[in-house]
Design a protein around this motif. Sequence first.
Motif, PDB file in Angstrom:
ATOM      1  N   PHE A 155      -8.865  -2.885   3.560  1.00 50.61           N
ATOM      2  CA  PHE A 155      -8.385  -1.667   2.922  1.00 50.61           C
ATOM      3  C   PHE A 155      -8.922  -0.469   3.687  1.00 50.61           C
ATOM      4  O   PHE A 155     -10.112  -0.402   3.998  1.00 50.61           O
ATOM      5  CB  PHE A 155      -8.858  -1.591   1.471  1.00 50.61           C
TER       6      PHE A 155
ATOM      7  N   THR B 200       0.833  -1.206   0.000  1.00 52.70           N
ATOM      8  CA  THR B 200       0.000   0.000   0.000  1.00 52.70           C
ATOM      9  C   THR B 200       0.868   1.257   0.000  1.00 52.70           C
ATOM     10  O   THR B 200       0.432   2.310  -0.449  1.00 52.70           O
ATOM     11  CB  THR B 200      -0.950   0.010   1.217  1.00 52.70           C
TER      12      THR B 200
ATOM     13  N   HIS C 180      -6.307   3.755   1.302  1.00 55.26           N
ATOM     14  CA  HIS C 180      -5.977   2.765   0.270  1.00 55.26           C
ATOM     15  C   HIS C 180      -6.998   2.806  -0.868  1.00 55.26           C
ATOM     16  O   HIS C 180      -6.639   2.808  -2.051  1.00 55.26           O
ATOM     17  CB  HIS C 180      -5.966   1.343   0.852  1.00 55.26           C
TER      18      HIS C 180
END
Length: 203
Positions: free
Chosen positions: A143, A105, A147
């Motif tokens: 997430f 990420t 993200h």
Amino acid sequence: MAYKGTITLAITGASGSAYALRLLQCLLAAEYKVYVLISSAARVVLDTETGFKLPGSPDAATAILVEKFNAKEGQLKVFGKEQWFSPVASGSAAPKQMIVCPCSTGTLAAISQGMSDNLIERAADVVIKERGQLILVPRETPFSTIHLANMHSLSQMGVTIMPAAPGFYHNPESIDDLIDFMVGRMLDHLGIEQAIMPRWGYQ
């Protein structure tokens, strides 16, 4: 030897290094030339998850990967994170196709903001600006909003976001089957013929 094409494969420190090794094996078997970019964190994760050790030296890493996958002479080349004179660093020489597998990420964020602080980020930036094909394979859960916002931004630029989320409809019997599911989908999107994953309705 004339290869079918050239693809940049970047490997970052996200979990899922087995995907990268299998993808590299398939790309070489399909007679593509591959430029490999490996972050320092990726080498740690490779060792942790697969027991496969890669040295920091690009030339030494190239030699080990060539031997492991029986690559042809000149078919595989590893570049260091600051080799700014490598082909992938310039729009005039970089391959039109690049995949980051797995994609951390942090790398996702840097690419989405155009922050070219290392060769992986620069290579991705080049592919985007040259209107090439960039595929990112993030492996994270859950997430965060950050993200998702970065993925949304990149998707709007034409980048393919392909989370490492294998399906189960092919009745996998091993971890290798799950790896092949994702690698098969990556090859599909790269336009490379593959037979490692059965297609829906053809099992």
